[in-house]
Design a protein around this motif. Sequence first.
Motif, PDB file in Angstrom:
ATOM      1  N   MET A   1      49.250  36.220  37.896  1.00  0.00           N
ATOM      2  CA  MET A   1      49.217  37.704  37.483  1.00  0.00           C
ATOM      3  C   MET A   1      47.975  38.170  38.059  1.00  0.00           C
ATOM      4  O   MET A   1      46.725  37.498  37.655  1.00  0.00           O
ATOM      5  N   THR A   2      48.010  39.178  38.861  1.00  0.00           N
ATOM      6  CA  THR A   2      46.560  39.497  39.640  1.00  0.00           C
ATOM      7  C   THR A   2      46.608  41.129  38.973  1.00  0.00           C
ATOM      8  O   THR A   2      47.543  41.907  39.609  1.00  0.00           O
ATOM      9  N   VAL A   3      45.210  41.281  38.392  1.00  0.00           N
ATOM     10  CA  VAL A   3      45.016  42.775  38.232  1.00  0.00           C
ATOM     11  C   VAL A   3      44.383  43.132  39.361  1.00  0.00           C
ATOM     12  O   VAL A   3      43.117  43.065  39.690  1.00  0.00           O
ATOM     13  N   ILE A  94      52.029  47.006  43.523  1.00  0.00           N
ATOM     14  CA  ILE A  94      52.494  47.382  42.139  1.00  0.00           C
ATOM     15  C   ILE A  94      53.514  48.128  42.048  1.00  0.00           C
ATOM     16  O   ILE A  94      53.465  49.143  42.764  1.00  0.00           O
ATOM     17  N   ILE A  95      54.724  47.530  41.222  1.00  0.00           N
ATOM     18  CA  ILE A  95      55.816  48.507  40.945  1.00  0.00           C
ATOM     19  C   ILE A  95      55.950  49.068  39.458  1.00  0.00           C
ATOM     20  O   ILE A  95      55.729  48.592  38.541  1.00  0.00           O
ATOM     21  N   GLU A 119      60.790  37.347  42.257  1.00  0.00           N
ATOM     22  CA  GLU A 119      61.396  37.422  43.522  1.00  0.00           C
ATOM     23  C   GLU A 119      60.628  38.181  44.567  1.00  0.00           C
ATOM     24  O   GLU A 119      60.783  38.122  45.756  1.00  0.00           O
ATOM     25  N   LEU A 120      59.927  39.332  44.229  1.00  0.00           N
ATOM     26  CA  LEU A 120      59.248  40.300  44.994  1.00  0.00           C
ATOM     27  C   LEU A 120      57.622  39.618  45.089  1.00  0.00           C
ATOM     28  O   LEU A 120      57.017  40.189  45.886  1.00  0.00           O
ATOM     29  N   GLY A 121      57.047  39.032  44.156  1.00  0.00           N
ATOM     30  CA  GLY A 121      55.932  38.840  43.839  1.00  0.00           C
ATOM     31  C   GLY A 121      54.865  39.869  43.768  1.00  0.00           C
ATOM     32  O   GLY A 121      53.633  39.989  44.519  1.00  0.00           O
ATOM     33  N   ARG A 122      55.409  40.996  43.038  1.00  0.00           N
ATOM     34  CA  ARG A 122      54.452  42.311  42.762  1.00  0.00           C
ATOM     35  C   ARG A 122      54.322  42.300  41.226  1.00  0.00           C
ATOM     36  O   ARG A 122      54.903  41.601  40.470  1.00  0.00           O
TER      37      ARG A 122
END
Length: 232
Positions: A1-3, A94-95, A119-122
């Motif tokens: 997880m990346t902020v 970011i989604i 799956e999307l890596g978002r």
Amino acid sequence: MTVLIPKGALIVSCQARADNPLHGPVYMSAMACAAEAGGAMGVRANGVADVRAVRAVTSLPIIGICKVWDDRFPVYITPSFENASCIAQAGAHIIGLDATPRPRDGEPVDRLISRIRTELGREVFADISTIEEGRAAHASGATYVATTLSGYTEYTATQKNTGPDLDLIATLVSELPLPVVAEGRFDTPDLVAAAFERGAHAVVVGTAITNPREITRRFVRAAQARMGNRGS
């Protein structure tokens, strides 16, 4: 997880519906440029065309959403994985999605969040309206929770006319170990400051910055009310 959104950031929501004179990627990308020049540290944009256009002119984090209106379902903010995939391909890292448990034309929100992450890596920006929804979004793996929908779900409608939900912000901050973003009815700098005082990681402002038609209407209403009071 990346902020990806810095703490203390102002995020500008660059959106315009089809009936708005500023609708379309040309105007929304210009809005994004103006927001960045003014110091914004993130952009929220709707639809593949707008997200792609905004990505072409800025390196700021984009919270991409896909609004799909369907009279059969109350959820319209990125209701399905297919919507999320299109937005990711357009350039959003970011989604944003409606993370309420209401009916949607897609899989349950917990599975949707998981698929976007794996799956999307978002990263996932979860729009919620209650503390319970915030807890559920966190448990499902959302990167951020935002108060976007407080006042806009059937069960929080009474909040809509009372200004931003500052109490919800404070409660989310006190309970959840992830960035809490304030969004919804922040139309003055003082209200933005109040959100930060309650611990918000970032604040999203839309209409008050990027919707000249509504800003004009607000000024006109105020002027007419003042003139009416003088006339009486």
